[in-house]
Design an enzyme around this catalytic site. Structure first.
Site, mmCIF file in Angstrom:
data_model
loop_
_atom_site.group_PDB
_atom_site.id
_atom_site.type_symbol
_atom_site.label_atom_id
_atom_site.label_comp_id
_atom_site.label_asym_id
_atom_site.label_seq_id
_atom_site.Cartn_x
_atom_site.Cartn_y
_atom_site.Cartn_z
ATOM 1 C CB SER A 1 -0.876 0.018 1.262
ATOM 2 O OG SER A 1 -0.051 0.225 2.402
ATOM 3 C CG ASP B 1 -3.955 -2.744 -1.252
ATOM 4 O OD1 ASP B 1 -4.939 -2.919 -1.990
ATOM 5 O OD2 ASP B 1 -3.997 -2.864 0.001
ATOM 6 N N GLY C 1 -11.253 -5.579 1.930
ATOM 7 C CA GLY C 1 -11.865 -5.541 3.260
ATOM 8 C C GLY C 1 -12.414 -6.881 3.699
ATOM 9 C CB SER D 1 -9.889 -8.947 7.962
ATOM 10 O OG SER D 1 -8.555 -8.895 7.496
ATOM 11 C CG ASN E 1 -7.388 -7.133 -1.448
ATOM 12 O OD1 ASN E 1 -7.128 -8.005 -2.269
ATOM 13 N ND2 ASN E 1 -7.312 -5.844 -1.724
ATOM 14 C CG ASP F 1 -3.198 -5.214 5.967
ATOM 15 O OD1 ASP F 1 -2.379 -5.840 6.665
ATOM 16 O OD2 ASP F 1 -3.044 -4.011 5.698
ATOM 17 C CB SER F 2 -7.691 -6.111 9.510
ATOM 18 O OG SER F 2 -7.809 -4.855 8.890
HETATM 19 P P1 13P Z 1 -8.962 -5.850 5.689
HETATM 20 O O1 13P Z 1 -8.781 -4.569 6.442
HETATM 21 O O2 13P Z 1 -10.354 -6.394 5.875
HETATM 22 O O3 13P Z 1 -7.935 -6.862 6.014
HETATM 23 O O4 13P Z 1 -8.816 -5.501 4.118
HETATM 24 C C1 13P Z 1 -7.559 -5.331 3.530
HETATM 25 C C2 13P Z 1 -7.634 -4.762 2.160
HETATM 26 O O5 13P Z 1 -8.667 -4.677 1.532
HETATM 27 C C3 13P Z 1 -6.371 -4.289 1.558
HETATM 28 O O6 13P Z 1 -6.583 -3.650 0.351
HETATM 29 O O1 G3H Z 2 -6.528 -1.229 2.289
HETATM 30 C C1 G3H Z 2 -5.801 -1.037 3.226
HETATM 31 C C2 G3H Z 2 -4.736 -2.017 3.573
HETATM 32 O O2 G3H Z 2 -5.114 -2.752 4.712
HETATM 33 C C3 G3H Z 2 -3.435 -1.318 3.758
HETATM 34 O O3 G3H Z 2 -3.448 -0.558 4.912
HETATM 35 O O4 G3H Z 2 -2.847 1.733 4.122
HETATM 36 O O5 G3H Z 2 -2.588 1.066 6.528
HETATM 37 O O6 G3H Z 2 -1.048 0.134 4.795
HETATM 38 P P1 G3H Z 2 -2.424 0.679 5.094
HETATM 39 ZN ZN ZN Z 3 -8.391 -2.554 0.174
#
Ligand code: 13P
Ligand code: G3H
Ligand code: ZN
Length: 324
Positions: free
Chosen positions: A56, A95, A225, A227, A267, A269-270
């Site tokens: 990102s 991203d 999004g 997670s 995707n 990340d969280s």
């Molecule tokens: P989460 O915050 O649900 O993990 O989504 C991550 C994401 O969409 C990164 O682009």
């Molecule tokens: O979409 C968001 C991703 O979880 C990346 O998060 O912008 O905090 O690195 P970030």
């Molecule tokens: Zn995203």
């Protein structure tokens, strides 16, 4: 100009075609540091899954883009080391790119895939910006993800109170006018660990997804999004001094259904952030005498790896598909 092919990376085109046909989704995991990258590669090699490494804008600021690129290049070699020389398909993806210049810069740095997120612009401006990125990226065989519809919550510096669901009537027009290789849609997922309020029905709009699939048969769809905010992990965080109240994610069963349909990139990340935090908090609470970062980052990496193997096996269904 560095071409991604010289780094041993692949773009997403073929992976998505196989994923759509095979009824699974490719995991797109974000990374900002070495431990996250190690966990991703170890997990995907162990489960024999292709993977999308996501960077990102925040990650570029945090870790330095040059360093991240070399780390991804190193990941290709590391994966070979872990798989008797075979390796796994690895995509290096930007991203939430928000400008043409950022996408261009990443392509020149060796990224094999970029997202141009024009979802906060008007429909016309989104098309214009996305098309500009596609024209540039395709010259180098770099694949492009666009987005239609706005996810609720915070995306980098932009935030929206409510979801603006993707309108199925717009998707064909958007895809044909922009030439994107995949499309991120808004069907009720959102970024972060607080996706629903207590009492809300934590459901995503699989009916809208089905409508979109009807309009674009076989076209690769992306879910951001996604997670699931595992409650056992949230519990560990709170047990060891954390304060995460009412953290709620997307049910794994719903993501599994989405992955079986046109969704071919999910995707996450969280959940990884939560897993690492849980492991670190536990070490800090149980072994307050520790001060060697390896003693808490190591367990964090292990917990992240375990989470990703679980996702690949049971949520995305990508395990075993590295050599399709
Ligand atoms: P989460 O915050 O649900 O993990 O989504 C991550 C994401 O969409 C990164 O682009
Ligand atoms: O979409 C968001 C991703 O979880 C990346 O998060 O912008 O905090 O690195 P970030
Ligand atoms: Zn995203």
């Amino acid at each position: 100009m560095i071409n991604f092919k010289d780094l041993g990376l692949v773009n997403s085109r073929e992976l998505f075609a196989k994923a759509v046909k095979g009824g699974y989704a490719i995991p797109a995991y974000n990374f900002n540091n070495m431990e996250q990258l190690q966990a991703i590669i170890q997990a995907c090699c162990e489960s024999n899954s292709p993977v999308i490494l996501q960077v990102s804008s925040g990650a570029r600021k945090y870790a330095n883009q040059t360093l991240l690129r070399y780390m991804a290049q190193g990941a290709v070699e590391y994966a070979k080391e872990l798989t008797n020389g075979k390796g796994i398909p690895i995509v290096l993806h930007l991203d939430h790119g928000d400008t043409f210049e950022l996408c261009k810069n990443c392509i020149e740095y060796g990224f094999s895939s970029v997202m141009i997120d024009g979802s906060h612009h008007s429909y016309e401006k989104n098309i214009e910006l996305t098309r500009q990125v596609v024209e540039y990226a395709h010259k180098y065989d770099v694949t492009v993800e666009g987005e239609l519809g706005v996810l609720a919550g915070v995306e980098d510096e932009v935030s929206a109170e409510e979801h603006t669901y993707t309108q199925p009537d717009e998707v064909q027009d958007f895809v044909s006018k922009t030439g994107v290789d995949s499309l991120a849609i808004s069907i009720g997922t959102s970024h972060g660990a607080f996706k629903f309020k207590p009492g809300q029905d934590p459901k995503i709009r699989l009916d809208i997804l089905a409508e979109i699939e009807k309009r674009l048969p076989g076209f690769p769809i992306v879910l951001h999004g996604s997670s699931s905010v595992p409650q056992d992990i949230v519990k560990i965080i709170n047990q060891y001094g954390g304060k995460l109240k009412d953290a709620i994610g997307i049910g794994e069963d719903q993501l599994r259904l989405a992955a079986k349909s046109a969704v071919c990139k999910i995707n996450i990340d969280s959940d990884g952030r939560l897993a690492m935090t849980a492991a670190i908090r536990k070490v800090f609470a149980e072994k307050p005498e520790e001060f060697d970062p390896r003693k808490y980052l190591g367990p964090a990496r292990d917990m992240l790896k375990e989470l990703m193997i679980h996702k690949n096996n049971n949520v995305l269904g990508s395990s075993g598909h590295a050599n399709d």
